[in-house]
Design an enzyme around this catalytic site. Structure first.
Site, mmCIF file in Angstrom:
data_model
loop_
_atom_site.group_PDB
_atom_site.id
_atom_site.type_symbol
_atom_site.label_atom_id
_atom_site.label_comp_id
_atom_site.label_asym_id
_atom_site.label_seq_id
_atom_site.Cartn_x
_atom_site.Cartn_y
_atom_site.Cartn_z
ATOM 1 N N LYS A 117 29.243 14.720 81.337
ATOM 2 C CA LYS A 117 29.959 16.093 81.432
ATOM 3 C C LYS A 117 30.191 16.897 82.735
ATOM 4 O O LYS A 117 29.349 16.978 83.667
ATOM 5 C CB LYS A 117 29.220 16.912 80.549
ATOM 6 C CG LYS A 117 29.849 18.334 80.484
ATOM 7 C CD LYS A 117 29.282 19.156 79.264
ATOM 8 C CE LYS A 117 29.961 20.537 79.336
ATOM 9 N NZ LYS A 117 29.381 21.423 77.978
ATOM 10 N N LYS A 160 33.732 14.056 79.015
ATOM 11 C CA LYS A 160 34.190 15.343 78.968
ATOM 12 C C LYS A 160 34.307 15.860 80.313
ATOM 13 O O LYS A 160 33.199 15.826 81.118
ATOM 14 C CB LYS A 160 33.447 16.296 78.085
ATOM 15 C CG LYS A 160 33.808 17.687 77.996
ATOM 16 C CD LYS A 160 32.741 18.539 77.367
ATOM 17 C CE LYS A 160 33.130 19.978 76.949
ATOM 18 N NZ LYS A 160 32.159 20.586 76.249
#
Ligand code: PBG
Length: 328
Positions: free
Chosen positions: A200, A252
């Site tokens: 992330k 992400k």
């Protein structure tokens, strides 16, 4: 070579293109992130995410019903609490907005859909960070990794108890997957899964989400989320999460990190998810609103591209809409 080799033969008709298509996009591949808020009487629109709202408990159920009907693979829930404090007490309160919503959805749908919960403190802390703060030896305030793990454990147990099938630790604390796995097992939740937000990035694409959850964050998350320029580090994060027992891993944001997604898909022996985040959604909406791109086409192209890069599962605010269109 030409004229013997004519790749265009395989593109001649829609039926031919369908036959030889390499990447499928089905409703089951899509997971819908949803927001449920305390203290609102009617659903509250999020201006930077056209069509996405903060739900009331009632509107959440109705929207979830629609998404499940359209065949989405699952729902990912985020809570927007009315009260916030330094340690994010609302996160593990069984009467807290997120845990109440999870319980209501589980009661409604049982095992007919996959119910996922965001296991992170940022929506629940008054400072907006994904963990608890402490002062280090040099007098600097820091997000305290190991103290945060204990809070994640408390939150994970509350969410499992409320009925979540899958927990999504998204705070990028070291050891979060292992700590949650051990606590779940010790409490008898051996079949509650973990979707690890493994890679992330500290991305500007989360801007609209921060409006969506009314984030109070000042500053940034660069001491825990990854530097956008790093690729190898994602493979390390994924390997660690797999070793700690992640059932699924995630990259992400999605679209600007398709190279990372491809590499993660190559090393992962568990399903790989990608999150088409709020900024990705907002950019497409904004361009379409200006009449500069065809939104419907762009949505399917972006989701297909994320699948092509290696995602088994795509989290997208268009999950229900796209699923409904794919069914037609
Ligand atoms: C943090 C969290 C974030 C998102 C989901 N959970 C990012 C952040 O605020 O740093 C972003 C999702 C999106 O932008 O759609 N727990």
């Amino acid at each position: 070579m030409f004229p013997d080799h004519r790749p265009r033969r395989l593109r001649t008709t829609p039926a031919m293109r369908r036959l030889v298509g390499e990447t499928s996009l089905e409703p089951r591949h899509l997971v819908l992130p949803m927001f449920v808020a305390d203290d609102i009487a009617t659903p509250r629109p999020i201006s930077s995410l056209p069509g996405v709202v903060q739900h009331t408990p009632d509107s959440l159920l109705a929207a979830a019903e629609e998404a499940v009907e359209a065949g989405v693979g699952g729902l990912m829930l985020f809570g927007v609490p009315g009260h916030r404090d330094a340690v994010g007490s609302g996160a593990d309160d069984p009467d807290g907005v997120l845990n109440q919503a999870l319980a209501a959805l589980r009661a409604e749908f049982g095992d007919d859909t996959v119910l996922m919960a965001d296991t992170c403190l940022d929506e629940f802390t008054d400072h907006g960070h994904c963990g608890v703060l402490s002062v280090d030896a040099n007098g600097r305030q820091r997000v305290d990794n190991d103290a945060t793990l204990q809070r994640y454990v408390d939150m994970a147990l509350a969410q499992a108890e409320a009925g979540a099938h899958v927990l999504g630790p998204s705070g990028m604390m070291d050891g979060q997957v292992g700590a949650i796995r051990a606590a779940l097992d010790a409490a008898g939740f051996r079949h509650t899964s973990i979707l690890a937000y493994s890679a992330k990035y500290a991305s500007a694409l989360y801007g609209p989400f921060r409006e969506a959850v009314g984030s109070t964050l000042v500053g940034d998350r660069k001491t825990y989320q990854q530097d956008p320029g790093n690729r190898r580090e994602s493979l390390r994060e994924v390997s660690l999460d797999l070793a700690e027992g992640a059932d699924m891993v995630m990259v992400k944001p999605a679209t600007m990190y398709l190279d990372v997604l491809r590499e993660v898909a190559e090393i992962s022996d568990v399903p790989v998810a990608a999150y088409q985040v709020s900024g990705e959604y907002a950019m497409i909406c904004a361009a379409a609103e200006k009449g500069w791109i065809d939104q419907d086409a762009m949505v399917l192209e972006s989701l297909t591209s994320i699948r092509r890069a290696g995602a088994d599962i795509v989290l997208t605010y268009w999950a229900a809409d796209a699923a409904a269109r794919l069914l037609r």
